[in-house]
Design a protein around this motif. Structure first.
Motif, PDB file in Angstrom:
ATOM      1  N   ARG A 120       0.710  -1.207  -0.050  1.00 14.38           N
ATOM      2  CA  ARG A 120       0.066   0.158   0.017  1.00 14.38           C
ATOM      3  C   ARG A 120       0.889   1.249   0.037  1.00 14.38           C
ATOM      4  O   ARG A 120       0.547   2.076  -0.722  1.00 14.38           O
ATOM      5  N   THR A 121       1.959   1.204   0.687  1.00  7.49           N
ATOM      6  CA  THR A 121       2.700   2.183   0.753  1.00  7.49           C
ATOM      7  C   THR A 121       3.419   2.543  -0.326  1.00  7.49           C
ATOM      8  O   THR A 121       3.705   3.521  -1.132  1.00  7.49           O
ATOM      9  N   HIS A 155       1.317   4.147  -2.916  1.00  8.28           N
ATOM     10  CA  HIS A 155       1.266   5.582  -2.538  1.00  8.28           C
ATOM     11  C   HIS A 155       2.298   6.159  -3.197  1.00  8.28           C
ATOM     12  O   HIS A 155       2.309   7.385  -3.640  1.00  8.28           O
ATOM     13  N   ILE A 213       4.749  10.511   2.152  1.00  9.02           N
ATOM     14  CA  ILE A 213       4.410  10.522   0.917  1.00  9.02           C
ATOM     15  C   ILE A 213       4.131  11.699  -0.108  1.00  9.02           C
ATOM     16  O   ILE A 213       4.624  12.031  -1.116  1.00  9.02           O
TER      17      ILE A 213
END
Ligand SMILES: [Zn+2]
Ligand SMILES: [Zn+2]
Length: 258
Positions: A57-58, A61, A143
């Protein structure tokens, strides 16, 4: 679009190589801009390394933030270039020297390739430093900082990337030629339309990705019409032909300058 306006305007008449060298002040701004970009990058990585375990998920992103930064850098280059090419004059506060420099680029398109990197990029580097150094200090979102690093990195180098699109292919660093071939950076064949009459298209000079959208949907023309209706100001591109503006040379005609 280089060291200084007076230098640009005297280019064709004075064969003095020293005029293409950057000043130490310009080099200092270039260094500070690069440092600002590197701080964004390093802080983002350090926060990620020190925090919770990162997963897919990171990573997703980070990829999306990088893509957004890359796309926004090109769009920003197009809107800024359009505004500078079409409005104001050498006497316009703050932007006057940039306007004169961009107009000189249309008179002597290949001269941009002669300038030292810091002499071309110092204005953007100064903007990156002033606007984004505070962001680096106050943001702790990895992010967002990653987005800032990509956006400001490409933004800072935009005018140099533009200069590469004017450079003979045989003179390009191999990595730049490869990135042009891959469509990551704008290349000669994509930029040449901007230097052809009526000089009112292909304003994006980083990757050129947005040129098709802006030109096909006449986005900038719509903005010009809106500005004319509201403020009564006509863009330079309406008063064609712009007699002193010259077309870009073909890639093989470009002189070997370095
Ligand atoms: Zn232009
Ligand atoms: Zn150009």
């Amino acid at each position: 679009m280089a060291a200084s306006t007076k230098k640009n305007l005297s280019i064709s008449s004075v064969d003095d190589q020293s005029q293409y060298k950057a000043t130490w002040t310009q080099r200092a701004w270039f260094a500070s801009g690069c440092t600002t970009v590197l701080i964004s990058l390093a802080k983002s990585m350090l926060i990620l390394a020190a925090g919770a375990p990162t997963g897919p998920r990171t990573l997703l992103h980070l990829i999306m933030a990088a893509l957004l930064g890359y796309l926004l850098a090109d769009l920003s280059s197009g809107i800024y270039h359009w505004a500078i090419d079409n409005y104001g004059s050498a006497k316009t506060p703050v932007f006057g020297s940039q306007i004169e420099s961009f107009l000189a680029h249309h008179q002597y398109p290949s001269e941009i390739t002669k300038f030292e990197t810091a002499g071309i990029t110092y204005t953007m580097a100064g903007f990156v430093t002033v606007a984004f150094l505070p962001v680096n200090l106050f943001s702790n979102d990895p992010i967002f900082l990653w987005f800032v690093a990509v956006f400001t990195g490409f933004g800072l180098l935009t005018l140099n990337i533009h200069a590469w699109s004017h450079t003979p292919r045989r003179k390009l660093p191999p990595v730049v030629a490869a990135l042009q071939d891959a469509g990551v950076l704008i290349r000669w064949s994509q930029h040449t339309a901007h230097h052809r009459p009526p000089f009112n298209s292909s304003y994006c000079v980083m990757s050129g990705i947005w040129n098709r959208v802006l030109d096909e949907y006449k986005v900038l023309l719509a903005l010009e019409v809106a500005l004319f209706r509201v403020m009564g100001v006509k863009p330079r591109s309406w008063s064609e032909p712009i007699s002193e503006w010259k077309p870009m040379m073909t890639q093989d005609e470009q002189p070997v300058l370095h």
